[in-house]
Write an enzyme that holds these catalytic residues in place. Structure first.
Site, PDB file in Angstrom:
ATOM      1  N   ASP A  19     -76.886  -9.620  92.929  1.00 53.09           N
ATOM      2  CA  ASP A  19     -77.174  -9.630  94.361  1.00 53.09           C
ATOM      3  C   ASP A  19     -76.057 -10.288  95.156  1.00 53.09           C
ATOM      4  O   ASP A  19     -75.578  -9.749  96.164  1.00 53.09           O
ATOM      5  CB  ASP A  19     -78.512 -10.318  94.643  1.00 53.09           C
ATOM      6  CG  ASP A  19     -78.657 -11.663  93.917  1.00 53.09           C
ATOM      7  OD1 ASP A  19     -77.847 -11.964  93.016  1.00 53.09           O
ATOM      8  OD2 ASP A  19     -79.594 -12.418  94.249  1.00 53.09           O
ATOM      9  N   TYR A  20     -75.613 -11.435  94.703  1.00 51.92           N
ATOM     10  CA  TYR A  20     -74.551 -12.184  95.391  1.00 51.92           C
ATOM     11  C   TYR A  20     -73.255 -11.386  95.434  1.00 51.92           C
ATOM     12  O   TYR A  20     -72.621 -11.244  96.494  1.00 51.92           O
ATOM     13  CB  TYR A  20     -74.346 -13.517  94.681  1.00 51.92           C
ATOM     14  CG  TYR A  20     -73.132 -14.294  95.125  1.00 51.92           C
ATOM     15  CD1 TYR A  20     -73.162 -15.056  96.288  1.00 51.92           C
ATOM     16  CD2 TYR A  20     -71.947 -14.285  94.372  1.00 51.92           C
ATOM     17  CE1 TYR A  20     -72.047 -15.776  96.704  1.00 51.92           C
ATOM     18  CE2 TYR A  20     -70.839 -15.003  94.776  1.00 51.92           C
ATOM     19  CZ  TYR A  20     -70.895 -15.746  95.934  1.00 51.92           C
ATOM     20  OH  TYR A  20     -69.788 -16.455  96.331  1.00 51.92           O
ATOM     21  N   THR A  21     -72.853 -10.833  94.293  1.00 51.93           N
ATOM     22  CA  THR A  21     -71.577 -10.120  94.227  1.00 51.93           C
ATOM     23  C   THR A  21     -71.629  -8.822  95.027  1.00 51.93           C
ATOM     24  O   THR A  21     -70.646  -8.450  95.679  1.00 51.93           O
ATOM     25  CB  THR A  21     -71.188  -9.844  92.771  1.00 51.93           C
ATOM     26  OG1 THR A  21     -71.197 -11.077  92.041  1.00 51.93           O
ATOM     27  CG2 THR A  21     -69.805  -9.228  92.675  1.00 51.93           C
ATOM     28  N   LYS A  28     -71.116  -9.720  98.664  1.00 56.43           N
ATOM     29  CA  LYS A  28     -69.735 -10.111  98.932  1.00 56.43           C
ATOM     30  C   LYS A  28     -68.803  -8.906  98.886  1.00 56.43           C
ATOM     31  O   LYS A  28     -67.825  -8.830  99.651  1.00 56.43           O
ATOM     32  CB  LYS A  28     -69.280 -11.176  97.929  1.00 56.43           C
ATOM     33  CG  LYS A  28     -69.953 -12.534  98.111  1.00 56.43           C
ATOM     34  CD  LYS A  28     -69.587 -13.172  99.454  1.00 56.43           C
ATOM     35  CE  LYS A  28     -70.049 -14.614  99.532  1.00 56.43           C
ATOM     36  NZ  LYS A  28     -69.707 -15.236 100.834  1.00 56.43           N
TER      37      LYS A  28
END
Length: 263
Positions: A168-170, A173
């Site tokens: 989710d984070y990557t 970003k």
């Protein structure tokens, strides 16, 4: 525009990396808007410290103000920009999109591909992509009028080196890297540059506090500099994108991880 002439908004500056970025800009003489969502005490303490440092250096100009806003809300962002303008008497010239939706860098506790839900992705996209869109749109009228603007987004070296698949984070970003480049193409004719600074694991922020020491050691051992980058070192790289030294640089992603990732 010199750093000392800029009014810089650092989102999520009440703690972590944003705290270091705000201090770096103030050190160079910029006026800083210390934005926070819930870390009021820490944000106000930072603003007080930066203003005390300005007075100690013989300047009577206030260098910082702490302002609350959830940057995922267009209405709160608009109020934030208006309050900053009223406080300093000039509009924001530079935006550092640093705020991070709640996330803990603990690979042992990450959600795997077969268990992660869309709600996790939605939270990261709200906190990263929507927040950057909100601050950019709020900043544009004054930046266009001045023929100058600096927008800096914070990325990650996990694009190139997904050693821990924080899905989710990557993904969020990566989306903001794409937006960084399309905004650069759209806004360049107005004298506005848009760039990204991407770090690896930093020693240590609130988000990386859950990272096991063995992980820090492994990264340091694999890094040409032989150590993990600190938030203060990363903040210095952010200054480059705001400074006159980068006046012909836009749409770029600078990886600041001690040479771990080659891009």
């Amino acid at each position: 525009m010199l750093l000392s002439e800029q009014i810089v908004l650092v989102t999520g500056a009440g703690r972590g990396l944003g705290h270091s970025i705000a201090r770096a800009f103030a050190r160079e003489g910029a006026r800083v808007v210390v934005n926070y969502r819930s870390s009021r005490a820490r944000a106000e303490a930072l603003a007080d410290t930066l203003n005390a440092g300005s007075l100690n250096s013989g300047s009577s100009i206030p260098r910082a103000v702490a302002l609350q806003a959830d940057v995922t809300s267009p209405e709160e962002v608009a109020a934030l920009f208006a309050a900053a303008h009223a406080h300093f008497g000039h509009p924001i010239t530079t935006v550092v999109n640093n705020a991070l939706a709640d996330f803990s860098f603990n690979g042992d506790a990450r959600a795997s591909a077969d268990t992660i839900g869309w709600d996790a992705f939605a939270a990261q996209f709200e906190g990263t992509v929507r927040a950057t869109l909100n601050t950019t749109q709020a900043a544009l009228p004054a930046m266009r009028a001045a023929g100058f603007g600096r927008i800096i987004t914070i990325g990650t070296n996990l694009f190139q080196n997904p050693v821990v698949p924080y899905h989710d984070y990557t993904a969020a970003k990566a989306a903001i890297l794409s937006l960084t480049r399309t905004l650069a193409a759209d806004l360049g004719p107005h004298g506005i540059t848009v760039n990204m600074a991407s770090g690896g694991l930093l020693r240590t922020t609130d988000a990386s506090a859950a990272t096991p020491e063995a992980v820090f050691d492994a990264i340091a051992a694999a890094t040409p500099l032989g150590r993990v980058v600190t938030p203060d070192e990363f903040a210095d790289a952010v200054l480059f994108f705001a400074s006159p030294l980068s006046r012909s640089v836009t749409g770029q992603n600078l990886v600041v991880d001690g040479g771990l990732v080659k891009d």
